[in-house]
Design an enzyme around this catalytic site. Structure first.
Site, PDB file in Angstrom:
ATOM      1  N   SER A 314     -22.195 -32.824   9.895  1.00 40.48           N
ATOM      2  CA  SER A 314     -22.013 -34.364   9.416  1.00 40.48           C
ATOM      3  C   SER A 314     -21.019 -34.437   8.423  1.00 40.48           C
ATOM      4  O   SER A 314     -20.519 -33.552   7.734  1.00 40.48           O
ATOM      5  CB  SER A 314     -23.317 -34.902   9.219  1.00 40.48           C
ATOM      6  OG  SER A 314     -23.676 -34.271   7.724  1.00 40.48           O
ATOM      7  N   ASP A 315     -20.408 -35.992   8.291  1.00 42.96           N
ATOM      8  CA  ASP A 315     -19.694 -36.121   7.104  1.00 42.96           C
ATOM      9  C   ASP A 315     -20.375 -36.611   6.208  1.00 42.96           C
ATOM     10  O   ASP A 315     -21.607 -36.709   6.164  1.00 42.96           O
ATOM     11  CB  ASP A 315     -18.683 -37.210   7.525  1.00 42.96           C
ATOM     12  CG  ASP A 315     -17.381 -37.235   6.844  1.00 42.96           C
ATOM     13  OD1 ASP A 315     -17.328 -36.102   5.792  1.00 42.96           O
ATOM     14  OD2 ASP A 315     -16.299 -37.931   6.818  1.00 42.96           O
ATOM     15  N   TRP A 316     -19.712 -36.569   4.780  1.00 42.56           N
ATOM     16  CA  TRP A 316     -20.394 -36.996   3.506  1.00 42.56           C
ATOM     17  C   TRP A 316     -21.449 -37.963   3.668  1.00 42.56           C
ATOM     18  O   TRP A 316     -20.929 -39.313   3.959  1.00 42.56           O
ATOM     19  CB  TRP A 316     -19.129 -37.157   2.571  1.00 42.56           C
ATOM     20  CG  TRP A 316     -19.417 -37.360   1.227  1.00 42.56           C
ATOM     21  CD1 TRP A 316     -19.923 -38.479   0.501  1.00 42.56           C
ATOM     22  CD2 TRP A 316     -19.359 -36.168   0.248  1.00 42.56           C
ATOM     23  NE1 TRP A 316     -20.063 -37.996  -0.639  1.00 42.56           N
ATOM     24  CE2 TRP A 316     -19.734 -36.847  -1.060  1.00 42.56           C
ATOM     25  CE3 TRP A 316     -18.828 -34.896   0.363  1.00 42.56           C
ATOM     26  CZ2 TRP A 316     -19.641 -35.990  -1.890  1.00 42.56           C
ATOM     27  CZ3 TRP A 316     -18.775 -34.207  -0.857  1.00 42.56           C
ATOM     28  CH2 TRP A 316     -19.503 -34.862  -1.997  1.00 42.56           C
TER      29      TRP A 316
END
Ligand code: BGC
Length: 768
Positions: A314-316
């Site tokens: 996942s991204d941030w």
């Protein structure tokens, strides 16, 4: 760095030996002679659910936490996408969890000491599963101090040099492993067609084919044969985040399936085919579904259609954002559920994951077999990269690799090849005998900002600014420097007046203008991540300063340092020479000076169109036929500088475009050849571009699409024949039912020096 214990080399060796025993009771997973699959299954069978959830989770590093605890508020934490800490969970807690084997990965660890220290903690855990360290090594590992800073991807792509992309990725992998880092969140293979979006600089530009070619070589360079001297690549961000509504990072993306498949998917598919073993999902929602809970993307397409073998990260904070931003999950636990069931494998980053995952499994909502799938994928990478045998890096030898001579030379060469000459009325290359006293000014004239986004502060000796480069290359010239500071938003009128006054008394003026993207000045940047613009003009007093300096009548050269195309129409119409240096990296200053003084003949071509104004967005070359059926009124419908455009100090002449046949069968191939001659007096490298157009088709097709290119070195007077091969994949498109098809009919072949019609020779052939 204030770690309680610094690792000595002896301790590193001893700990490594502990972690990979070879005795008879050595478990299979610690036996390096066993096949990876067997080691993975053995280890998995020994793991508790908590340990499995931990392998799927990531945290920011201890120093990062400590620094942020000191100055961020929880509200800032929620919105800031570069900083983090965990309110209520101090760094000591994170250390404890690491010792308990509950953390599989860290990001934003910036030193070898901290990486080794955290690894030492992991070696105290029950199963001694090594930590995998991820880092945004976007153009070299220069997001950490003391590493080589190559030009950013937009400039690298302007070199059209795929071998260089491979080489830089290889060298970056070496610098990363020398710091005990294993996983780069790169390459960014998004197709960037909206210059308002601040992240254009970390992409390979606007063309799906060029992005794919550069992306593939980067993946291959990072991953090598996935061994102990390689790092894991991460193709990102899947998908569409480069075309957010209104250009603002992370805002919704609304794209037809045709556009997604024809424009945005190809570079990801190419990355998967090249063997990329991790992929990051995008911040944005796509057509109403957040990418982080998008089963169609993560499972149907990625695994079903493309057979992706790696893991999805996942991204941030984006799993959390399924709840607190997109509001398609009522709470974070539900968001985690949605994300995992859609295909997510690894969580960047945070404290609630482990507990939620365990609860979801115990409640019977997520089968443990689904968790095993993800953990298997992650462990597989850790084994393949040799982390179990080599969990540490050697602090004694780390600097033998980082910033070594060979890497510095590549950074310089890449800068030379990526800087685009846009306009030259004959003033360049500069004659040092004629221009003895030269004014140098502008926000980027003497600033490390030239290294670009995703760069940490580096030592002064590891960056040659443009002013320093000029002094190095033209030592006999008197350079009069007027410092405008680094911040375009806070330029001083007095300093501008001073530059204008001095300009009139010099023989030549060099203004180094553009954007500011240094992450250390996060809230003051004008370009880079989360730094999007509603116009593309020069910020602050820069335009006024250039106009007034030009008005002195002394010849003025403008150099742009920027991570996005800027609309500089007035400058282009008025000053005699204009250069777009993009973000040229640590030796950008030297390379710019070498080009200005003709020590290097520029060869780069724009990897992204430069529009006349923001209102032209998207000013792409590969638009559909009806795009300018009704052109704009008042202002032109043509770009300022098109994709593929760039000048040289010599001239090239194209002739004799010919095809091996006038017909091609749908499963055959055809050769295209063209003669290119250097008719000037300087040796140079020309980037020869091949475009195709399907003349009539059942669905609309772009007016042209790049399908191949070649870098051709030519001595003065030399002529070479360049040959390309057209294969069916280059003619394929999606029919009305979205099935790939090569349709019979006429195809136009265009070959030349840019995407502009006037720069292209044409021929045609028929597919039978
Ligand atoms: C960016 C990613 C990056 C991550 C970690 C996010 O804000 O979108 O590209 O890899 O931060 O730094």
């Amino acid at each position: 760095m204030k770690f309680s214990r610094q690792l000595t080399l002896a301790a590193v060796v001893a700990l490594a030996a502990v972690s990979c025993g070879t005795g008879s009771d050595t478990p299979i997973y610690k036996d390096a002679s066993q096949p990876v699959e067997k080691r993975v299954e053995d280890l998995l069978s020994r793991m508790t659910l908590e340990e499995k959830a931990g392998q799927m989770n990531q945290f920011v590093g201890l120093e990062h936490i400590r620094a942020n605890e000191a100055h961020l508020t929880p509200e800032e934490l929620r919105t800031n996408t570069a900083q983090a800490y965990y309110p209520g969970f101090p760094a000591d807690t994170i250390e404890q969890w690491t010792k308990e084997g509950l953390i599989g990965s860290f990001l934003h660890v910036l030193t070898i000491e901290e990486a080794n220290y955290l690894q030492e903690l992991a070696m105290q855990s029950r199963l001694q599963i090594p930590i995998m360290f991820g880092i945004d090594a976007i153009h070299g590992n220069c997001n950490c101090p003391d590493n080589t800073a190559y030009p950013t991807s937009i400039g690298l792509a302007s070199s059209f040099n795929t071998e260089l992309a491979y080489k830089i990725a290889r060298q970056t992998a070496a610098e990363m492993r020398a710091m005990n880092m294993h996983w780069t969140f790169n390459p960014n293979v998004e197709v960037a067609r909206d210059a308002r979006w601040g992240r254009c600089g970390e992409t390979f530009g606007e063309d799906p084919y060029l992005v794919s070619r550069m992306g593939v070589e980067s993946v291959k360079g990072y991953q090598g044969d996935m061994d102990s001297d390689d790092v894991l690549a991460c193709i990102k961000h899947f998908v569409g985040g480069s075309q957010p509504i209104n250009g603002t990072n992370g805002s919704p993306t609304d794209l037809s399936e045709r556009t997604i498949r024809e424009v945005f998917f190809p570079s990801f598919k190419a990355g998967v085919e090249a063997g990329a073993l991790s992929l990051m999902t995008a911040h944005n929602e796509l057509n109403g579904i957040p990418c982080h809970s998008n089963e169609w993307l993560m499972t149907d397409v990625l695994r079903g259609e493309w057979d992706f073998k790696g893991f999805v990260v996942s991204d941030w904070m984006d799993i959390e954002h399924i709840h607190d931003l997109h509001a398609t999950a009522e709470n974070v636990k539900e968001a985690i559920y949605q994300s995992i069931m859609a295909g997510m494998d690894l969580h960047m980053h945070g404290v609630y994951w482990n507990e939620a995952v365990c609860e979801l499994v115990r409640e019977g909502r997520i089968p443990e077999s689904r968790i095993d799938e993800s953990v298997r994928r992650i462990l597989d990478i850790k084994f393949r990269l040799g982390l179990f045998e080599q969990p540490f890096a050697d602090p004694q030898t780390t600097m033998d690799v980082r910033l070594c001579k060979e890497h510095r030379e590549t950074a310089l060469e890449a800068a030379r090849q990526g800087i685009v000459l846009l306009k030259n009325d004959g003033i360049l290359p500069l004659d040092a005998k004629k221009y003895r006293k030269v004014l140098v000014t502008g926000i980027n004239a003497d600033d490390h900002n030239i290294m670009g986004d995703w760069t940490a502060a580096q030592k002064p000796e590891n960056c040659v600014t443009i002013l320093e480069g000029l002094r190095m290359i033209a030592p006999e010239t008197e350079f009069v420097f007027v410092d405008q500071g680094w911040n375009p938003q806070e330029m001083s009128q007095a300093k501008v007046d001073e530059a204008v006054a001095k300009a009139g008394r010099c023989d030549l003026n060099i203004v180094v203008a553009g954007e500011h993207m240094f992450r250390g000045n996060w809230s003051k940047k004008t370009c880079g991540e989360d730094t999007d613009r509603s116009d593309l003009d020069l910020v602050g007093l820069q335009q006024e300063m250039i106009e007034r300096i030009h008005a002195t009548g002394v010849p003025t050269v403008v150099v742009l340092v920027t991570g996005r195309p800027l609309s500089v129409e007035w400058i282009s119409n008025n000053v005699p020479a204009l250069i777009n240096a993009w973000e040229p990296g640590m030796y950008g200053g030297q390379a710019v000076a070498e080009i200005l003084y003709g020590k290097v003949n520029p060869s780069a071509k724009l990897s992204m169109t430069m529009p006349r104004s923001v209102g032209q967005t998207q000013m792409i070359y590969n638009h559909k036929p009806s795009q300018y059926f009704h052109p704009y009124v008042v202002k032109p419908s043509t770009p300022l500088y098109p994709f593929g455009f760039g000048l040289s100090y010599t001239e090239y002449e194209y002739s004799d475009l010919s095809l091996s046949s006038e017909e091609m069968s749908a499963d055959g191939s055809l050769k295209v050849s063209v003669k290119v001659a250097n008719t000037g007096k300087t040796a140079g490298t020309e980037i020869v571009q091949l475009y195709l157009r399907d003349r009539f088709s059942q669905v609309t097709r772009p007016v042209k699409e790049l399908k191949d290119f070649a870098r051709v070195e030519l001595a003065p007077g030399e002529e070479k024949t360049v040959e390309f091969t057209i294969t069916p994949d280059k003619l394929m498109f999606l029919d009305k039912k979205m099935k790939p098809i090569v349709e019979p009919g006429e195809f136009i072949v265009m070959v030349g020096s840019s995407s502009a019609d006037k720069d292209l020779l044409t021929a045609s052939f028929w597919v039978k």
